[in-house]
Design a protein around this motif. Sequence first.
Motif, PDB file in Angstrom:
ATOM      1  N   TYR A  74       0.676  -1.088  -0.011  1.00  0.00           N
ATOM      2  CA  TYR A  74       0.019   0.087   0.008  1.00  0.00           C
ATOM      3  C   TYR A  74       1.094   1.214   0.036  1.00  0.00           C
ATOM      4  O   TYR A  74       0.501   2.233  -0.514  1.00  0.00           O
ATOM      5  N   TYR A  80      -5.365   6.899  -3.147  1.00  0.00           N
ATOM      6  CA  TYR A  80      -6.625   6.190  -2.491  1.00  0.00           C
ATOM      7  C   TYR A  80      -5.998   4.897  -1.850  1.00  0.00           C
ATOM      8  O   TYR A  80      -6.539   4.473  -0.982  1.00  0.00           O
ATOM      9  N   TRP A  81      -5.190   4.096  -2.497  1.00  0.00           N
ATOM     10  CA  TRP A  81      -4.670   2.940  -2.068  1.00  0.00           C
ATOM     11  C   TRP A  81      -3.972   2.969  -0.883  1.00  0.00           C
ATOM     12  O   TRP A  81      -3.977   2.124   0.111  1.00  0.00           O
ATOM     13  N   LEU A  84      -6.457   3.594   1.907  1.00  0.00           N
ATOM     14  CA  LEU A  84      -6.900   2.237   2.200  1.00  0.00           C
ATOM     15  C   LEU A  84      -6.066   1.391   3.270  1.00  0.00           C
ATOM     16  O   LEU A  84      -6.538   0.803   4.336  1.00  0.00           O
ATOM     17  N   SER A  88      -7.346   0.775   6.760  1.00  0.00           N
ATOM     18  CA  SER A  88      -7.671  -0.721   7.527  1.00  0.00           C
ATOM     19  C   SER A  88      -6.762  -1.204   8.402  1.00  0.00           C
ATOM     20  O   SER A  88      -7.209  -1.899   9.331  1.00  0.00           O
ATOM     21  N   VAL A 184     -12.152   6.967   1.996  1.00  0.00           N
ATOM     22  CA  VAL A 184     -12.039   5.570   2.188  1.00  0.00           C
ATOM     23  C   VAL A 184     -12.923   5.587   3.727  1.00  0.00           C
ATOM     24  O   VAL A 184     -13.539   4.536   3.819  1.00  0.00           O
ATOM     25  N   GLU A 187     -16.237   5.415   2.217  1.00  0.00           N
ATOM     26  CA  GLU A 187     -16.784   4.111   1.775  1.00  0.00           C
ATOM     27  C   GLU A 187     -16.907   2.923   2.582  1.00  0.00           C
ATOM     28  O   GLU A 187     -17.702   2.167   2.407  1.00  0.00           O
ATOM     29  N   LYS A 188     -15.734   2.762   3.403  1.00  0.00           N
ATOM     30  CA  LYS A 188     -15.798   1.584   4.338  1.00  0.00           C
ATOM     31  C   LYS A 188     -16.424   1.692   5.573  1.00  0.00           C
ATOM     32  O   LYS A 188     -16.456   0.668   6.218  1.00  0.00           O
ATOM     33  N   ARG A 343      -3.125  -7.287  -7.006  1.00  0.00           N
ATOM     34  CA  ARG A 343      -4.797  -7.655  -6.951  1.00  0.00           C
ATOM     35  C   ARG A 343      -5.254  -8.020  -5.619  1.00  0.00           C
ATOM     36  O   ARG A 343      -6.663  -8.151  -5.450  1.00  0.00           O
ATOM     37  N   PRO A 346      -7.641  -4.572  -2.670  1.00  0.00           N
ATOM     38  CA  PRO A 346      -9.012  -4.064  -1.966  1.00  0.00           C
ATOM     39  C   PRO A 346      -9.247  -4.706  -0.897  1.00  0.00           C
ATOM     40  O   PRO A 346     -10.192  -4.387   0.037  1.00  0.00           O
ATOM     41  N   GLN A 347      -8.455  -6.038  -0.219  1.00  0.00           N
ATOM     42  CA  GLN A 347      -8.819  -6.653   0.950  1.00  0.00           C
ATOM     43  C   GLN A 347      -8.264  -5.948   2.240  1.00  0.00           C
ATOM     44  O   GLN A 347      -8.575  -6.414   3.031  1.00  0.00           O
TER      45      GLN A 347
END
Length: 432
Positions: A74, A80-81, A84, A88, A184, A187-188, A343, A346-347
Amino acid sequence: MSVAGIICEYNPFHNGHAYQIRQLKEVFGMEAVVCAMDGHFLQRGEPALLHKMARVQMALLSGSDLVLELPALYATRSAYWFALGGLSLLSGTGIVTHLAFGSETTDLTALQKTAQSLAHPSEAFKIALKTHLSSGASFVAAQAAALEDLRSDRKGGAASAGQDLQALIPHLPNDRLGLSYLQVLAEKQYSLEPILIPRKGDAFHQASPTPGTDLASASAIRRLLRNAGPDPGLPLAPGMLESVIAYLPPASLRILQHYPFRLVFPEDLEPVLLHMLRRSSPEELLRLPDMTEGLENRIIDCANTAVSLSSFYEMLKTRRYTLTRLQRAMTHLYLNYTVDTARWLPQGTPYLRVLGCTAKGRQLLQKMKTKSRLPVITRTAQLNRICHEDAHARNAWELEVRSSRLYALLQNPDGKGPAPQEEHQIRPFFLP
């Protein structure tokens, strides 16, 4: 217990960072501060100036209580990532109650309104964003332009609405990053209350400190260190630190004085990146994240004629392909960070790796044992067991190990200095 979380780089930890932590504890009444900190490669696509464990010590000796590692998965991505991953992580601790961030604006409500419009975009916004992207604008510029279009469309409404929308459009670096955090959060639905601390001192990218201030930007401090001696990478003697004494807390100065490795600057990547670019095929470059079709050929053409990394970026950058985006792409090339690696993004962060803590931080760790929603890692043996069962954790950890080994080459390129630790040998720094 009120616990503030900060997503940070501390490259290096300076007076502005210390001011932010003091504000959280003295003005906002936070009882502890938890940091989600980048490792060896940073969000702008550059290597860190110092090893992450040196930056951890700077933070803990200057007011932080617990430092957790934001995985490279990240840390080296777009805003954005990056947001996130950090959110998270902080939410996953189960103990962090607030998110603190610096911003050029003082209007948290305005940023939150914009974040809501990005988290739940209208069809009008989607169309406007697509239109500006197709015109060749970068994503950030297209996003701001789409927001401006919405503001203009509402000019016929109430004056207050128009004024609110004008305030929503971020143009400065910390505003944009803060907006990503708030997007974020929206969204989350992470249960973290935002705290905005207006940025003090020099601008984010200001190259030289303003005379008379003790709040220089990290960019200016790195530039001063870069120009500190005939070989700026060598460990700095006390006299070579005179230019940055005013801008760093005592702990940061002490750590710099005794730092055993070369300081690392973006230019140190020049020979290896130009080498890798000139032997790369278009198909290899297309395996990198955010590599839009056509950019790979332009990169190879520019790399084959560039005489330096700076001239390569100068030839390559456009309205759409900003310097920061290109630097991130080159970092991904260096780290072998591919679309397959990405990939799992998003988790969210798969584990909580402890890099260091104070006595109060130990108390937080005790609470996290029962409240954390993610595995808490203080020994790599724990991580090895988790990676055996969790492919996402294994992917993140493999990238972390690779990042550490490649960063070590930049710290000690001639092999004459001390050998850096392997990633699995790193232990958390516990401050008594």
